[in-house]
Structures are given as structure tokens and as C-alpha cells.
Design a protein around this motif. Structure first.
Motif, PDB file in Angstrom:
ATOM      1  N   PRO A  34     -10.326 -18.757   9.530  1.00 49.61           N
ATOM      2  CA  PRO A  34      -8.893 -18.434   9.449  1.00 49.61           C
ATOM      3  C   PRO A  34      -8.046 -19.589   8.919  1.00 49.61           C
ATOM      4  CG  PRO A  34      -9.799 -17.723  11.543  1.00 49.61           C
ATOM      5  CD  PRO A  34     -10.844 -18.560  10.883  1.00 49.61           C
ATOM      6  N   ALA A  35      -8.370 -20.826   9.339  1.00 52.47           N
ATOM      7  CA  ALA A  35      -7.597 -21.983   8.878  1.00 52.47           C
ATOM      8  C   ALA A  35      -7.780 -22.194   7.384  1.00 52.47           C
ATOM      9  CB  ALA A  35      -8.014 -23.235   9.648  1.00 52.47           C
ATOM     10  N   ILE A  36      -8.984 -21.950   6.866  1.00 53.52           N
ATOM     11  CA  ILE A  36      -9.218 -22.063   5.428  1.00 53.52           C
ATOM     12  C   ILE A  36      -8.462 -20.972   4.690  1.00 53.52           C
ATOM     13  CG2 ILE A  36     -10.985 -21.932   3.616  1.00 53.52           C
ATOM     14  CD1 ILE A  36     -12.943 -23.117   5.626  1.00 53.52           C
ATOM     15  N   GLY A  37      -8.503 -19.754   5.225  1.00 52.54           N
ATOM     16  CA  GLY A  37      -7.776 -18.651   4.603  1.00 52.54           C
ATOM     17  C   GLY A  37      -6.282 -18.887   4.561  1.00 52.54           C
ATOM     18  N   ALA A  38      -5.768 -19.656   5.527  1.00 52.67           N
ATOM     19  CA  ALA A  38      -4.337 -19.976   5.570  1.00 52.67           C
ATOM     20  C   ALA A  38      -4.008 -21.248   4.802  1.00 52.67           C
ATOM     21  CB  ALA A  38      -3.894 -20.130   7.024  1.00 52.67           C
ATOM     22  N   ASN A  39      -5.015 -21.824   4.116  1.00 57.63           N
ATOM     23  CA  ASN A  39      -4.842 -23.068   3.360  1.00 57.63           C
ATOM     24  C   ASN A  39      -4.394 -24.227   4.245  1.00 57.63           C
ATOM     25  OD1 ASN A  39      -5.500 -21.897   0.812  1.00 57.63           O
ATOM     26  ND2 ASN A  39      -3.434 -21.031   0.714  1.00 57.63           N
ATOM     27  N   ALA A  40      -4.806 -24.175   5.531  1.00 56.05           N
ATOM     28  CA  ALA A  40      -4.455 -25.258   6.444  1.00 56.05           C
ATOM     29  C   ALA A  40      -5.464 -26.399   6.385  1.00 56.05           C
ATOM     30  CB  ALA A  40      -4.374 -24.726   7.876  1.00 56.05           C
ATOM     31  N   VAL A  41      -6.651 -26.143   5.849  1.00 52.20           N
ATOM     32  CA  VAL A  41      -7.683 -27.163   5.741  1.00 52.20           C
ATOM     33  C   VAL A  41      -8.622 -26.751   4.614  1.00 52.20           C
ATOM     34  CG1 VAL A  41      -9.203 -26.023   7.424  1.00 52.20           C
ATOM     35  CG2 VAL A  41      -9.402 -28.493   7.052  1.00 52.20           C
ATOM     36  N   SER A  42      -9.187 -27.728   3.926  1.00 53.52           N
ATOM     37  CA  SER A  42     -10.087 -27.417   2.819  1.00 53.52           C
ATOM     38  C   SER A  42     -11.472 -27.031   3.351  1.00 53.52           C
ATOM     39  CB  SER A  42     -10.227 -28.629   1.891  1.00 53.52           C
ATOM     40  OG  SER A  42     -10.902 -29.691   2.550  1.00 53.52           O
ATOM     41  N   THR A  43     -12.247 -26.364   2.511  1.00 54.33           N
ATOM     42  CA  THR A  43     -13.578 -25.912   2.917  1.00 54.33           C
ATOM     43  C   THR A  43     -14.482 -27.081   3.293  1.00 54.33           C
ATOM     44  OG1 THR A  43     -13.419 -23.953   1.499  1.00 54.33           O
ATOM     45  CG2 THR A  43     -15.625 -24.631   2.191  1.00 54.33           C
ATOM     46  N   MET A  44     -14.509 -28.125   2.475  1.00 52.16           N
ATOM     47  CA  MET A  44     -15.403 -29.249   2.749  1.00 52.16           C
ATOM     48  C   MET A  44     -14.974 -30.017   3.999  1.00 52.16           C
ATOM     49  SD  MET A  44     -17.681 -28.798   0.592  1.00 52.16           S
ATOM     50  CE  MET A  44     -18.635 -30.253   1.049  1.00 52.16           C
ATOM     51  N   PHE A  48     -17.163 -30.446   7.467  1.00 46.69           N
ATOM     52  CA  PHE A  48     -17.366 -31.750   8.098  1.00 46.69           C
ATOM     53  C   PHE A  48     -16.954 -31.700   9.576  1.00 46.69           C
ATOM     54  CE2 PHE A  48     -15.631 -35.878   9.404  1.00 46.69           C
ATOM     55  CZ  PHE A  48     -16.735 -36.695   9.196  1.00 46.69           C
ATOM     56  N   LEU A  49     -15.778 -31.121   9.857  1.00 51.75           N
ATOM     57  CA  LEU A  49     -15.294 -31.028  11.229  1.00 51.75           C
ATOM     58  C   LEU A  49     -16.194 -30.138  12.079  1.00 51.75           C
ATOM     59  CD1 LEU A  49     -11.434 -30.738  10.645  1.00 51.75           C
ATOM     60  CD2 LEU A  49     -12.684 -32.693  11.579  1.00 51.75           C
ATOM     61  N   ILE A  50     -16.660 -29.035  11.514  1.00 51.10           N
ATOM     62  CA  ILE A  50     -17.541 -28.123  12.252  1.00 51.10           C
ATOM     63  C   ILE A  50     -18.791 -28.868  12.705  1.00 51.10           C
ATOM     64  CG2 ILE A  50     -19.089 -26.141  12.013  1.00 51.10           C
ATOM     65  CD1 ILE A  50     -16.933 -24.914  10.168  1.00 51.10           C
ATOM     66  N   GLY A  51     -19.393 -29.632  11.787  1.00 50.54           N
ATOM     67  CA  GLY A  51     -20.594 -30.375  12.137  1.00 50.54           C
ATOM     68  C   GLY A  51     -20.360 -31.349  13.272  1.00 50.54           C
ATOM     69  N   ILE A  52     -19.291 -32.127  13.173  1.00 54.18           N
ATOM     70  CA  ILE A  52     -18.991 -33.138  14.194  1.00 54.18           C
ATOM     71  C   ILE A  52     -18.668 -32.473  15.533  1.00 54.18           C
ATOM     72  CG2 ILE A  52     -17.400 -34.958  14.887  1.00 54.18           C
ATOM     73  CD1 ILE A  52     -19.307 -35.816  12.687  1.00 54.18           C
ATOM     74  N   LEU A  53     -17.804 -31.462  15.508  1.00 47.85           N
ATOM     75  CA  LEU A  53     -17.352 -30.831  16.747  1.00 47.85           C
ATOM     76  C   LEU A  53     -18.470 -30.036  17.414  1.00 47.85           C
ATOM     77  CD1 LEU A  53     -13.855 -29.659  15.495  1.00 47.85           C
ATOM     78  CD2 LEU A  53     -14.273 -31.395  17.254  1.00 47.85           C
ATOM     79  N   ALA A  54     -19.226 -29.273  16.627  1.00 50.73           N
ATOM     80  CA  ALA A  54     -20.315 -28.481  17.199  1.00 50.73           C
ATOM     81  C   ALA A  54     -21.400 -29.390  17.775  1.00 50.73           C
ATOM     82  CB  ALA A  54     -20.901 -27.549  16.145  1.00 50.73           C
ATOM     83  N   ALA A  55     -21.703 -30.487  17.089  1.00 48.99           N
ATOM     84  CA  ALA A  55     -22.690 -31.436  17.605  1.00 48.99           C
ATOM     85  C   ALA A  55     -22.195 -32.067  18.904  1.00 48.99           C
ATOM     86  CB  ALA A  55     -22.985 -32.508  16.564  1.00 48.99           C
ATOM     87  N   ALA A  56     -20.902 -32.406  18.953  1.00 56.54           N
ATOM     88  CA  ALA A  56     -20.333 -32.976  20.180  1.00 56.54           C
ATOM     89  C   ALA A  56     -20.399 -31.972  21.326  1.00 56.54           C
ATOM     90  CB  ALA A  56     -18.889 -33.407  19.929  1.00 56.54           C
ATOM     91  N   GLY A  57     -20.092 -30.722  21.038  1.00 59.87           N
ATOM     92  CA  GLY A  57     -20.198 -29.682  22.056  1.00 59.87           C
ATOM     93  C   GLY A  57     -21.625 -29.502  22.538  1.00 59.87           C
ATOM     94  N   ALA A  58     -22.572 -29.583  21.601  1.00 64.85           N
ATOM     95  CA  ALA A  58     -23.984 -29.449  21.968  1.00 64.85           C
ATOM     96  C   ALA A  58     -24.410 -30.550  22.934  1.00 64.85           C
ATOM     97  CB  ALA A  58     -24.852 -29.487  20.709  1.00 64.85           C
ATOM     98  N   LEU A 294     -25.673 -30.267  13.308  1.00 64.96           N
ATOM     99  CA  LEU A 294     -24.875 -31.095  12.398  1.00 64.96           C
ATOM    100  C   LEU A 294     -25.353 -30.934  10.959  1.00 64.96           C
ATOM    101  CD1 LEU A 294     -22.724 -33.374  12.092  1.00 64.96           C
ATOM    102  CD2 LEU A 294     -24.590 -34.998  12.402  1.00 64.96           C
ATOM    103  N   ALA A 295     -26.662 -31.018  10.747  1.00 68.12           N
ATOM    104  CA  ALA A 295     -27.214 -30.882   9.399  1.00 68.12           C
ATOM    105  C   ALA A 295     -26.960 -29.485   8.843  1.00 68.12           C
ATOM    106  CB  ALA A 295     -28.717 -31.181   9.417  1.00 68.12           C
ATOM    107  N   GLY A 296     -27.135 -28.468   9.671  1.00 68.02           N
ATOM    108  CA  GLY A 296     -26.906 -27.098   9.214  1.00 68.02           C
ATOM    109  C   GLY A 296     -25.466 -26.858   8.820  1.00 68.02           C
ATOM    110  N   ALA A 297     -24.540 -27.405   9.622  1.00 65.40           N
ATOM    111  CA  ALA A 297     -23.122 -27.239   9.318  1.00 65.40           C
ATOM    112  C   ALA A 297     -22.749 -27.926   8.011  1.00 65.40           C
ATOM    113  CB  ALA A 297     -22.277 -27.785  10.464  1.00 65.40           C
ATOM    114  N   TRP A 298     -23.219 -29.138   7.816  1.00 66.44           N
ATOM    115  CA  TRP A 298     -22.857 -29.873   6.597  1.00 66.44           C
ATOM    116  C   TRP A 298     -23.529 -29.298   5.355  1.00 66.44           C
ATOM    117  CZ3 TRP A 298     -23.060 -35.721   8.423  1.00 66.44           C
ATOM    118  CH2 TRP A 298     -21.945 -35.952   9.246  1.00 66.44           C
TER     119      TRP A 298
END
Length: 400
Positions: A34-44, A48-58, A294-298
Motif C-alpha cells: 500500500p505504501a508503494i502504491g501511494a508513492n510513500a516509499v520506493s520499491t527498493m 530493504f526495510l522489509i528484510g531488516i524488519l522481518a529479520a528483526a521480528g524473526a 533477509l536474503a529472500g526479502a532483498w
């Protein structure tokens, strides 16, 4: 320990990494769409954030789900390295087929079914109490997620409630829940994970009134007030800016939660191997799963994000918020209870509930029906394939 044992350890570990990679590339990506669709953050940047945050949650929240998958799905036996690898290969195979076919496969269904299958093939006893608890939660997810999304979407559509109030109010709800999120890095006297609110309450002596921990309530309200104030200031300057900020914040906390709830699907089958047989602390196994995520997300998330962001762009910003809020709430509840869940189940239900608030779900009934049937096939099929694959490999190799 023989050479065969170490070969099986490597086989099981690689299978776990592959499963974690698949989860990082697929299951952890939708929250930022949703944030990408709203142009609030770029895809790349989102990848990057998904990898870091999901790994931290794990690393900080994955222990409860991992224990359920690894120890509580079958009784009387322990999951061997070959059985773990067999179950993970079956689950990853279902996920790959889902990507190829275009129908989202619930990773929790595939992994749970596969581990039950290999456990039964090992000669274990069904853990009916655990199954009843898990299935009850799964059945409650669609009406709960859809209902919360419906109520949220209705709130955002009310003309008598300005968005300078409704958007900050949702931020306050999320911030208040964050104060009570359980993390492995916060100690607790009675369990493995504690929350910020509980830690601060202990510093002041855990005062209570009529059984209610007033310090925990106070910290929760402070977090909620801070969240409300931060987003309200943004919406007062620009409603659209406030909405985009909330979307990024929601994407972040849901991505974090998805890492905590999904990593156990990859690491759970190896709990006995790493903990009992190798004598390693649980953080080592969670770190392996976090690395795979992390690797999968990136590596895999950008492509999926570009596709799903277009779908969320069609939903609209408010409906996207309505889908993500229940996703965060239900994911944290599942982690607290140690129940493996599917984010596809949560998000799809939320999208439908948010759509009903506008008078139409906006989703094909046939698509919903086929998806539900595919989910059921996944659960039943993974049990059968897990049972059969482990039996075939153990017979062929002559090891358990």
C-alpha cells in the motif's frame, strides 16, 4: 555422531534456509505494497526495510511459533533431521506451486500439514488439543480480520469524523499495542519474552488496582497518546501526508510481525535437532531463519512488491489501511498464543471486509471460492505428501 548424521543436518538446514528464503520473498512483502502504491516509499527502499524488519521480528519474536511447529504438533516422537527436511521440502513445494499458479498458498497450512504428516509417518500420535486450538484460531481469522477491517473502513468513511481525528486514532491504537508487544530481548520473570509496558511497570513495583496493572495501562496510554500526536500533526499539515506516513508505519510493524510469525514455519521442524541433539541455543536457529528471510526479502521482494502495489493502488489508501490494521493485531495475538498463521488469510479477509464497507467486496466470488478450496487442498495434501515423502526417503536411505 556419524557422517550420515552431519549430512542430514546439512540437508535439513539447507531446507530450512530455502523455506525461510521463500517466506522472505513472498509472505513478508505485501505489508509495504500500500505504501508503494501511494508513492510513500520506493520499491527498493521498501524491500530493504522489509528484510531488516522481518529479520528483526524473526529474531525477537519467532521463538513461540518455532516451538509449536517443532514440538507441539505431534506426540510420542521427536522430529528427526530427515523428517524435518521432508516436511520443509513439501511446504516449500506447495508455496512454489502457489506462486506459479497465481493462487496464494498459506504457508502456515502447508508447513503445519507437512510436519503433521511426517510426524505420523514417524509413528507419532496426533496432538488433537493443539490441532483444535490452531484450527479454531484459523477459522476465526476471516470473520475477525474482515470485521475489524469493515469497522476501520466505516470509521474512515464517516463524514462526521474528520480524518485529522480518525487517522491519528488508528495510529494511537497501533502505538498502544506496540507497548505490549512481547520481545525476546526484554526479560520477563515468568516467560521468555516481555513487553516494554511490563518492563516499565516492574520498575515502579507493578502497582495494581482490583487486579489491573495500572502501570501497564499507563504506559499503554502514553504510547497511544504519542502515536496520536505524531500522526495528528502530520494530518493537520496535510491529510494525504498523514495517510502516507501511517501506511509506512503500518507496513513496518506488519512486516516486523510477519517475520516473528513466519520464521517458525522454517525453523520449527529443526527445534529438536538444534536444541536437544546439537545443544545450541534457540537464537542460533532463529538467526538462520532470519538470514534466510533477509536474503529472500532483498532478492525476491522487489518483483512481488511491484505486482502487489498495483493491486493495493486500486484498493485506495483508506481501504489499504483498513486491511493492514487487523493484520497487525491478529499477527501479534497469534505470536502471543504461539499459533502459526497465514498472512494471506489475514490480508485477503481484511481486503474483503474493507470492500464491504463501501458496498462491494471488489473481489470475485469465484476467486474467493477457488482460493478457499485451494487452502483446504493445501492442508490435506501437505499431510499426505509429508507422510509419503518421509516414508519413501527413510525406506530408500535406511535412516530415520
Amino acid at each position: 555422531m556419524t557422517a550420515v548424521f552431519w549430512i542430514l543436518v546439512m540437508f535439513a538446514t539447507v531446507s530450512s534456509l530455502f523455506m525461510a528464503w521463500s517466506l522472505g520473498a513472498n509472505s513478508n512483502s505485501p505489508p509495504f505494497a500500500p505504501a508503494i502504491g501511494a508513492n510513500a516509499v520506493s520499491t527498493m527502499r521498501a524491500a530493504f526495510l522489509i528484510g531488516i524488519l522481518a529479520a528483526a521480528g524473526a529474531l525477537t519474536q519467532g521463538g513461540a511459533i518455532s516451538e509449536t511447529i517443532g514440538a507441539n504438533l505431534i506426540g510420542g516422537v521427536t522430529i528427526t533431521p530427515l523428517a524435518a527436511a521432508s516436511g520443509l521440502l513439501v511446504a516449500a513445494g506447495f508455496m512454489s506451486f502457489g506462486v506459479y499458479s497465481g493462487y496464494p498458498v498459506p504457508a502456515a497450512f502447508a508447513t503445519t500439514g507437512a510436519i503433521v504428516g511426517v510426524g505420523l509417518s514417524l509413528g507419532g500420535d496426533p496432538a488433537f488439543d493443539t490441532y483444535r486450538r490452531i484450527v479454531t484460531f484459523w477459522l476465526l481469522v476471516p470473520p475477525t480480520s474482515g470485521g475489524l477491517a469493515y469497522v476501520t473502513a466505516k470509521l474512515l468513511r464517516r463524514e462526521d469524523v474528520p480524518e485529522t481525528v480518525s487517522i491519528p486514532f488508528l495510529a494511537a491504537v497501533v502505538a498502544g499495542i506496540l507497548a505490549n508487544v512481547r520481545l525476546g530481548i526484554i526479560p520477563h520473570p515468568d516467560r521468555a519474552q516481555g513487553s516494554v509496558a511490563e518492563a516499565l511497570a516492574r520498575l515502579v513495583g507493578d502497582p495494581s488496582i482490583l487486579g489491573v496493572d495500572v502501570a501497564v495501562v499507563g504506559v499503554t496510554l502514553v504510547f497511544a497518546a504519542l502515536g496520536f500526536r505524531a500522526i495528528r500533526r502530520r494530518t493537520q499539515r496535510s491529510v494525504e501526508a498523514g495517510v502516507r506516513t501511517l501506511l509506512v508505519a503500518l507496513g513496518s510493524v506488519v512486516a516486523f510481525s510477519s517475520g516473528g510469525s513466519q520464521v517458525g514455519l522454517a525453523t520449527g521442524p529443526l527445534e529438536n535437532l538444534y536444541g536437544a541433539e546439537l545443544g545450541l541455543p534457540s537464537i542460533v536457529l532463529l538467526a538462520i531463519g532470519a538470514t534466510g528471510i533477509l536474503a529472500g526479502a532483498w532478492m525476491g521482494a522487489p518483483r512481488l512488491l511491484q505486482a502487489t502495489s498495483r493491486e493495493y493502488a486500486q484498493l485506495g489508501l483508506r481501504r489499504s489501511i483498513a486491511a493492514l490494521v487487523p493484520g497487525f493485531i491478529i499477527a501479534q495475538l497469534a505470536i502471543t498464543l504461539g499459533i502459526p498463521i497465514s498472512f494471506n488469510n489475514i490480508i485477503i479477509s481484511g481486503v474483503i471486509g474493507g470492500g464491504l464497507a463501501a458496498g462491494s467486496a471488489g473481489v470475485s466470488r469465484r476467486k474467493i471460492g477457488v482460493t478457499l478450496a485451494f487452502w483446504l487442498i493445501t492442508l490435506v495434501g501437505s499431510i499426505g505428501l509429508g507422510y509419503g515423502l518421509y516414508w519413501a526417503l527413510s525406506t530408500l536411505l535406511g535412516v530415520q
